[in-house]
Design a protein around this motif. Structure first.
Motif, PDB file in Angstrom:
ATOM      1  N   ARG A 119       4.131   2.931  11.488  1.00 36.25           N
ATOM      2  CA  ARG A 119       5.118   1.881  11.773  1.00 36.25           C
ATOM      3  C   ARG A 119       5.720   2.117  13.149  1.00 36.25           C
ATOM      4  N   TRP A 120       5.997   3.374  13.424  1.00 40.57           N
ATOM      5  CA  TRP A 120       6.588   3.723  14.724  1.00 40.57           C
ATOM      6  C   TRP A 120       5.636   3.337  15.846  1.00 40.57           C
ATOM      7  N   GLU A 121       4.347   3.635  15.645  1.00 39.97           N
ATOM      8  CA  GLU A 121       3.358   3.329  16.689  1.00 39.97           C
ATOM      9  C   GLU A 121       3.221   1.822  16.888  1.00 39.97           C
ATOM     10  N   LEU A 122       3.229   1.097  15.780  1.00 36.91           N
ATOM     11  CA  LEU A 122       3.115  -0.361  15.842  1.00 36.91           C
ATOM     12  C   LEU A 122       4.291  -0.940  16.626  1.00 36.91           C
ATOM     13  N   MET A 123       5.464  -0.440  16.279  1.00 38.00           N
ATOM     14  CA  MET A 123       6.684  -0.923  16.916  1.00 38.00           C
ATOM     15  C   MET A 123       6.663  -0.615  18.413  1.00 38.00           C
ATOM     16  N   GLU A 124       6.284   0.612  18.734  1.00 38.46           N
ATOM     17  CA  GLU A 124       6.208   1.050  20.120  1.00 38.46           C
ATOM     18  C   GLU A 124       5.250   0.144  20.905  1.00 38.46           C
ATOM     19  N   GLU A 125       4.089  -0.088  20.294  1.00 40.09           N
ATOM     20  CA  GLU A 125       3.063  -0.891  20.955  1.00 40.09           C
ATOM     21  C   GLU A 125       3.580  -2.315  21.210  1.00 40.09           C
ATOM     22  N   GLN A 126       4.180  -2.923  20.202  1.00 44.01           N
ATOM     23  CA  GLN A 126       4.628  -4.302  20.365  1.00 44.01           C
ATOM     24  C   GLN A 126       5.884  -4.392  21.233  1.00 44.01           C
ATOM     25  N   PHE A 127       6.690  -3.366  21.200  1.00 40.19           N
ATOM     26  CA  PHE A 127       7.871  -3.342  22.056  1.00 40.19           C
ATOM     27  C   PHE A 127       7.454  -3.436  23.524  1.00 40.19           C
ATOM     28  N   LEU A 128       6.360  -2.745  23.849  1.00 41.15           N
ATOM     29  CA  LEU A 128       5.882  -2.764  25.233  1.00 41.15           C
ATOM     30  C   LEU A 128       5.312  -4.125  25.623  1.00 41.15           C
ATOM     31  N   LEU A 130       6.867  -6.854  25.064  1.00 40.85           N
ATOM     32  CA  LEU A 130       7.983  -7.754  25.386  1.00 40.85           C
ATOM     33  C   LEU A 130       8.160  -7.839  26.898  1.00 40.85           C
ATOM     34  N   SER A 131       8.866  -8.855  27.354  1.00 45.19           N
ATOM     35  CA  SER A 131       9.160  -8.944  28.790  1.00 45.19           C
ATOM     36  C   SER A 131      10.151  -7.835  29.157  1.00 45.19           C
ATOM     37  N   ASP A 132      10.266  -7.545  30.448  1.00 49.14           N
ATOM     38  CA  ASP A 132      11.176  -6.484  30.886  1.00 49.14           C
ATOM     39  C   ASP A 132      12.602  -6.757  30.408  1.00 49.14           C
ATOM     40  N   THR A 133      13.060  -7.991  30.606  1.00 50.35           N
ATOM     41  CA  THR A 133      14.437  -8.322  30.223  1.00 50.35           C
ATOM     42  C   THR A 133      14.628  -8.146  28.721  1.00 50.35           C
ATOM     43  N   CYS A 134      13.679  -8.633  27.963  1.00 47.29           N
ATOM     44  CA  CYS A 134      13.791  -8.496  26.509  1.00 47.29           C
ATOM     45  C   CYS A 134      13.862  -7.027  26.096  1.00 47.29           C
ATOM     46  N   ARG A 135      13.048  -6.207  26.741  1.00 46.06           N
ATOM     47  CA  ARG A 135      13.080  -4.781  26.390  1.00 46.06           C
ATOM     48  C   ARG A 135      14.454  -4.201  26.636  1.00 46.06           C
ATOM     49  N   GLU A 136      15.017  -4.539  27.812  1.00 43.71           N
ATOM     50  CA  GLU A 136      16.344  -4.009  28.142  1.00 43.71           C
ATOM     51  C   GLU A 136      17.384  -4.504  27.139  1.00 43.71           C
ATOM     52  N   ASP A 175       7.928 -11.506  15.652  1.00 42.13           N
ATOM     53  CA  ASP A 175       6.648 -12.217  15.605  1.00 42.13           C
ATOM     54  C   ASP A 175       5.501 -11.320  16.039  1.00 42.13           C
ATOM     55  N   LEU A 176       5.758 -10.541  17.104  1.00 40.20           N
ATOM     56  CA  LEU A 176       4.709  -9.634  17.587  1.00 40.20           C
ATOM     57  C   LEU A 176       4.362  -8.602  16.515  1.00 40.20           C
ATOM     58  N   VAL A 177       5.417  -8.053  15.885  1.00 37.51           N
ATOM     59  CA  VAL A 177       5.190  -7.028  14.860  1.00 37.51           C
ATOM     60  C   VAL A 177       4.418  -7.640  13.693  1.00 37.51           C
ATOM     61  N   LYS A 178       4.866  -8.839  13.293  1.00 30.43           N
ATOM     62  CA  LYS A 178       4.243  -9.508  12.147  1.00 30.43           C
ATOM     63  C   LYS A 178       2.775  -9.822  12.391  1.00 30.43           C
ATOM     64  N   SER A 179       2.460 -10.155  13.665  1.00 28.18           N
ATOM     65  CA  SER A 179       1.091 -10.583  13.945  1.00 28.18           C
ATOM     66  C   SER A 179       0.151  -9.398  14.154  1.00 28.18           C
ATOM     67  N   HIS A 180       0.706  -8.193  14.140  1.00 27.83           N
ATOM     68  CA  HIS A 180      -0.149  -7.019  14.373  1.00 27.83           C
ATOM     69  C   HIS A 180      -1.098  -6.816  13.199  1.00 27.83           C
ATOM     70  N   PRO A 181      -2.371  -6.537  13.510  1.00 26.03           N
ATOM     71  CA  PRO A 181      -3.343  -6.424  12.411  1.00 26.03           C
ATOM     72  C   PRO A 181      -2.976  -5.343  11.376  1.00 26.03           C
ATOM     73  N   ASN A 182      -2.203  -4.376  11.787  1.00 22.35           N
ATOM     74  CA  ASN A 182      -1.882  -3.287  10.845  1.00 22.35           C
ATOM     75  C   ASN A 182      -0.608  -3.560  10.044  1.00 22.35           C
ATOM     76  N   TYR A 183       0.044  -4.677  10.357  1.00 22.57           N
ATOM     77  CA  TYR A 183       1.364  -4.928   9.757  1.00 22.57           C
ATOM     78  C   TYR A 183       1.330  -4.949   8.228  1.00 22.57           C
ATOM     79  N   LYS A 184       0.343  -5.637   7.668  1.00 23.01           N
ATOM     80  CA  LYS A 184       0.297  -5.770   6.210  1.00 23.01           C
ATOM     81  C   LYS A 184       0.082  -4.429   5.512  1.00 23.01           C
ATOM     82  N   ASN A 185      -0.678  -3.564   6.180  1.00 26.75           N
ATOM     83  CA  ASN A 185      -0.914  -2.232   5.595  1.00 26.75           C
ATOM     84  C   ASN A 185       0.365  -1.428   5.483  1.00 26.75           C
ATOM     85  N   LEU A 186       1.289  -1.687   6.400  1.00 27.40           N
ATOM     86  CA  LEU A 186       2.438  -0.791   6.537  1.00 27.40           C
ATOM     87  C   LEU A 186       3.698  -1.296   5.857  1.00 27.40           C
TER      88      LEU A 186
END
Lengths: 189, 261
Positions: A119-128, A130-136, A175-186
């Motif tokens: 879950r942490w890896e998925l979140m990290e991946e999708q967080f990156l 995001l746009s720069d402003t969104c990340r901040e 939305d990004l997290v939800k659309s990740h192929p691994n989301y349902k597994n986790l």
């Protein structure tokens, strides 16, 4: 250790290659030990965490597979850190006696740790993604920075605007997290 | 789901109570899409805090596959291989006890005989190196207009008199009121925390400076390295020092310190 590529290291681990395992202990364990010691842990804690981290990677590699995008050293270190943070939190909860959900056996604990890491890896991946402003903005939101400070920092016209922006970004992240192929597994969803 | 955003947030942060809470929960129980949205929003908040929601452990094909594998002989084999490596590593770094006793005795004799000799050549301890390299002169001066008893002024004077706890509280107050405060303040909060033995928190402060746009951000690395020295983590100290570029603050001193290490 970094001279070997990640694939070779994982393969060697799965073959039970003692030489590579030794090398991993020699090059990495001291780092993990000092991290754990600097964070309220003992040498025994560090040994357990290190063992669990390598075992976790071996289990993942033997089932669905594990994708390592950083150096192997860096990756193991992150896994150890996440394991230790979870352990500290569970100890704190035990001390405060807040209805701890006790895991029944070691297997449950390993499965939970693997899901947590993924879950942490998925979140990290999708967080990156995001746009720069969104990340901040999300960083501030997670740190619970008050909206009135967010208004100042990003020069928004009002708290309401800041609120809208934050939620637009959070929605995007969801939305990004939800659309990740691994989301349902986790998730149980 | 757009219309529920504020309610979801309030619900997750525990701000709903009484009737508002009851009616939101009633809404939740009848609306699966909303429930899913709440679960996901909660997951994201937890993940961001690196928290572990063990109750939410999914029961699906994947976790079943993991469980089945964990019960297999293959998993046991892997575990044993790892245990072997762990044991050989431990033996290597800690010789067996009987022999260890002998080593300890031998070392003691040597040490006693050679104390004088060692004193002349011994490596300074990292705590000592910290003391040698730490200089208040390296701290930026946070000059400010005289605006009476501001928390910043109180903080700086407490810092000067080594009242680190008062300093830290005042800095915190100042930072909470000034979103655009000079990021170099984090050096002061970091060092105050370090002096109060809050090592981990101190590192976070130095990181804040490093992550800032301040021209003095490289000072963050320098003090972060010193913090690692203070707790005896020379490896990390070296790692941090090697991040400094030739144009960065205290680059030459850093090279000197790297040699000492």
């Amino acid at each position: 250790m970094n001279k070997l590529n990640n694939h070779t290291i994982v393969d060697s681990l799965l073959k039970g290659d003692q030489e590579v395992m030794q090398l991993l202990y020699e090059s990495l364990f001291p780092k993990v030990l000092s991290y754990v010691r600097n964070n309220q842990g003992s040498k025994e804690d560090a040994e357990e965490i290190f063992h669990d981290a390598l075992y976790q990677i071996m289990i993942r590699a033997s089932t669905k597979g594990v994708q390592i995008n950083s150096t192997f050293d860096g990756y193991v270190y992150t896994v150890c850190r996440n394991l230790w943070l979870a352990e500290i939190k569970s100890r704190q909860r035990k001390v405060r006696n807040e209805g701890v959900f006790e895991l029944k056996d070691k297997d449950d604990e390993i499965v939970a740790a693997i899901i947590n890491q993924e879950r942490w890896e998925l979140m990290e991946e999708q967080f990156l993604n995001l746009s720069d402003t969104c990340r901040e903005l999300m960083k501030d939101y997670f740190k619970k920075v008050p909206y009135k400070e967010i208004v100042k920092k990003f020069s928004y016209s009002s708290e309401n605007v800041a609120f809208q922006k934050v939620f637009k970004c959070k929605k995007r992240l969801m939305d990004l997290v939800k659309s990740h192929p691994n989301y349902k597994n986790l998730t149980g969803l | 789901m757009e219309g529920y955003r504020e309610q979801i947030e309030a619900y997750l942060s525990g701000e709903l109570s009484g009737d508002a809470l009851a009616s939101f929960e009633a809404l939740l129980s009848g609306n699966e899409a909303l429930r899913e949205e709440v679960v996901l929003a909660r997951q994201i908040n937890l993940m961001a805090k690196n928290e572990f929601d063990r109750e939410q452990l999914p029961q699906n094909e994947y976790t079943q596959e993991l469980r089945t594998f964990l019960k297999s002989d293959r998993a046991q084999e892997l575990k044993n291989a790892l245990k072997n490596a762990e044991q050989s590593y431990q033996q290597q770094s800690n010789p067996p006890k009987s022999r260890r006793k002998f080593y300890i005795a031998a070392i003691l004799v040597l040490l006693l005989g050679a104390t004088f000799f060692f004193q002349m050549f011994k490596q300074p301890s990292s705590e000592k190196m910290y003391a040698n390299y730490f200089s208040l002169e390296d701290m930026p001066s946070l000059t400010q207009r005289d605006d009476g008893e501001s928390s910043l002024k109180l903080a700086l004077s407490a810092f000067k008199t080594k009242d680190y706890s008062a300093a830290n509280n005042n800095f915190k107050e100042y930072l909470s009121l000034n979103a655009n405060a000079d990021p170099r303040i984090y050096l002061y909060t970091g060092i105050s925390l370090l002096e109060m033995d809050q090592f981990e928190n101190a590192l976070l402060e130095f990181d804040k400076l490093i992550d800032s746009e301040s021209l003095d951000r490289s000072k963050g690395y320098w003090f972060k390295a010193l913090a690692y020295l203070k707790v005896g983590n020379n490896t990390k100290a070296k790692e941090v020092l090697s991040e400094l570029q030739s144009t960065d603050f205290n680059f030459n001193k850093a090279q000197q310190l790297l040699e000492d290490l």
